[in-house]
Design a protein around this motif. Structure first.
Motif, PDB file in Angstrom:
ATOM      1  N   THR A 439      -5.325   3.374  -5.432  1.00 27.34           N
ATOM      2  CA  THR A 439      -4.054   3.983  -5.023  1.00 27.34           C
ATOM      3  C   THR A 439      -3.018   3.827  -6.128  1.00 27.34           C
ATOM      4  OG1 THR A 439      -4.571   3.318  -2.746  1.00 27.34           O
ATOM      5  CG2 THR A 439      -2.334   4.091  -3.193  1.00 27.34           C
ATOM      6  N   TYR A 446       0.612   3.855  -1.468  1.00 28.77           N
ATOM      7  CA  TYR A 446       0.453   2.466  -1.916  1.00 28.77           C
ATOM      8  C   TYR A 446       1.312   1.543  -1.062  1.00 28.77           C
ATOM      9  CZ  TYR A 446       0.255  -1.515  -5.145  1.00 28.77           C
ATOM     10  OH  TYR A 446       0.070  -2.756  -5.702  1.00 28.77           O
ATOM     11  N   LYS A 449      -0.315   1.297   2.441  1.00 26.19           N
ATOM     12  CA  LYS A 449      -1.518   0.456   2.433  1.00 26.19           C
ATOM     13  C   LYS A 449      -1.172  -1.024   2.275  1.00 26.19           C
ATOM     14  CE  LYS A 449      -5.163   3.583   0.852  1.00 26.19           C
ATOM     15  NZ  LYS A 449      -6.230   3.803  -0.171  1.00 26.19           N
TER      16      LYS A 449
END
Length: 523
Positions: A439, A446, A449
């Motif tokens: 990512t 990002y 996550k």
């Protein structure tokens, strides 16, 4: 025949929990029941041990606060950063802490070993600041791990002999204030460096130089204290493990060293609570390790319009964390005559409560309906409560472990205690780094996550630890009462379980490290 076998089993048991033959069980007169040192010497020793420990932890905070700068300047991937913040130093910590701690106990030269270790890691901090690529900083961090490996075990061991048992908890808490002061100072430095354009590696070079000075002061002012009897001895009048020193007249010093190693492992194997306490502490540290490495950069990206966020984040960590850990130690010391189990309750319940507020931190912007101004207020409030409830534990729990261990080999025992924890909790940043490897760090995906990873890893670690510590309560009671596992058959079963668990742990460590190295070099 049965009487002889029973006598043999009791003799072996006495040796396993004492490290001595039954004839020598009451021969050790080198211990003290109550340390008697002047207050000024105790105060100076605590200050220097605190400063040394604080500096030894400081490089982790620099990597955390300057994560984005480190990644950009060294051209790292997310998985490469995970290696630097995870097993790169974790494996070295785990391996090198044992022999250095053993040498310190075996030679009764804890202060000398601590001084040499401090000088070494300080030099490696300077080299780390001079690194220009992944492999240079990786090797520098591994070298730093060699020096940092025994610092905690040696410091905890020394403090446990400087103060009487009921004051040890507060003394150890003073040591662990270094963790939170490091966060606070790092936050202020991060803001100052950002404003002046100063590179991140300047901080590491400065830490290395100061570390050499502190190491020399430790050697000059800290004296090797007389070893204090253990908690098991104090409550049972049972001789705790002695050790064979390097000057003992045995056929071989190697045999003397072997006896010390085996006696310590036997003692730990016969303890009923050691395995569960160690695993629980490891999961608690895993959650905290992920929090420390990824939370500052996550919050910076979540609130990009708040330039002072890292500064205030550091202040909260430094002030609230310090108050919490000192409070935990002070409360335990004050309540010591009433209960010996308070450290377990503080760790278990505090971590479980804290996990709720950690989640509110992560989703503070969502809770505030996307309003950054309200979100920051929610963040600071929930973060303060999260730290106040979670950070009561460090000084209290490590003091309890130090007092349960054999006086003459407690540093080695503390290194074993830390070894297992490091191998487990260092996997946290490693796992998060691998989950983010594909990512773009600048993308919104990002950030999302990272939030999910932190929302899973941190509460999971806190709750697993809490459940483990609560389950360990009756086992600790038995250990304090001296009711260790006595039958040799049980020892065989425990040995098999220990070896199986060790194999699984080693396999996990090796697999994660190889996978992470592979992705870091192929990115």
């Amino acid at each position: 025949m049965e009487a002889k076998q029973e006598e043999e089993d009791l003799r072996v048991y006495a040796h396993d929990i004492s490290g001595q033959s039954s004839e020598d069980v009451h021969s050790d007169l080198s211990l003290t029941t109550r340390p008697k040192l002047p207050l000024w010497r105790i105060t100076i020793s605590l200050i220097l041990l605190f400063l040394n420990y604080f500096l030894a932890q400081y490089d982790k905070f620099i990597l955390s606060y300057f994560q984005d700068d480190v990644i950009r300047s060294l051209h790292l991937s997310s998985s490469s950063y995970g290696v630097l913040s995870g097993y790169a130093t974790g494996i070295v910590y785990a391996l090198l802490a044992l022999p250095t701690a053993f040498v310190a106990d075996y030679t009764s030269a804890r202060v000398w070993v601590l001084t040499a270790a401090a000088v070494w890691w300080s030099l490696c901090a300077i080299f780390q600041g001079l690194s220009h690529n992944f492999w240079q900083i990786l090797l520098a961090r591994i070298g730093m791990g060699i020096g940092q490996a025994p610092v905690e075990a040696l410091s905890v061991s020394l403090i446990s002999d400087l103060l009487r048992q009921d004051y040890v908890f507060f003394g150890e808490s003073v040591l662990y204030v270094g963790v939170y002061i490091g966060e606070a100072v790092s936050g202020q430095i991060a803001v100052a460096f950002a404003r002046t354009g100063t590179p991140w590696n300047t901080a590491l070079v400065a830490v290395g130089i100061v570390g050499v000075v502190i190491a020399l002061l430790v050697r000059i002012f800290v004296r090797e204290p007389k070893r204090q009897i253990s908690l098991v001895m104090a409550n049972n009048d049972r001789q705790n493990p002695g050790s064979v020193s390097a000057s003992t007249a045995l056929p071989s010093r190697l045999l003397a060293a072997r006896k010390n190693v085996l006696s310590t492992f036997r003692y730990l194997a016969h303890m009923r609570s050691f395995y569960l306490l160690t695993l629980s502490a490891a999961f608690r540290q895993l959650g905290g390790n992920v929090f420390g490495y990824y939370m500052p950069s996550y919050l910076s990206n979540l609130y990009p319009s708040e330039p002072s966020l890292l500064s205030r984040y550091g202040i909260i960590v430094g002030v609230v964390g310090s108050v919490a850990v000192l409070s935990g130690g002070l409360i335990t010391s004050l309540m010591w005559s009433r209960t010996k189990l308070l450290p377990l309750y503080l760790t278990a319940v505090g971590g479980m409560i804290s996990s709720i507020f950690v989640l509110l931190m992560l989703f503070s912007l969502n809770v505030s309906n996307g309003d950054p101004t309200r979100g920051v207020r929610v963040l600071y409030g929930t973060m303060s409560i999260a730290y106040l409830t979670a950070e009561l534990w460090l000084g209290a729990i490590n003091s309890l472990i130090a007092l349960l261990l054999p006086p003459h080999t407690k540093t080695f025992g503390l290194a074993i205690w830390s070894l297992i924890q490091v191998l487990i909790y260092s996997s946290g940043p490693q796992i998060v780094g691998l989950s983010l490897r594909s990512t773009d760090p600048e993308s919104s995906a990002y950030l999302e996550k990272t939030r999910i990873a932190l929302a899973v890893m941190i509460p999971l670690g806190y709750w697993l630890a809490g459940i483990g510590f609560l389950l360990a309560l009756p086992l600790v009671k038995l250990d304090i009462a001296g009711r260790f596992v006595e039958v040799r058959l049980q020892w065989s079963g425990r040995r098999g379980g220990f070896l199986a668990g060790a194999c699984v742990l080693v396999a996990l460590v090796v697999a994660l490290f190889i996978v992470s190295i592979y992705y870091s070099t192929s990115s």
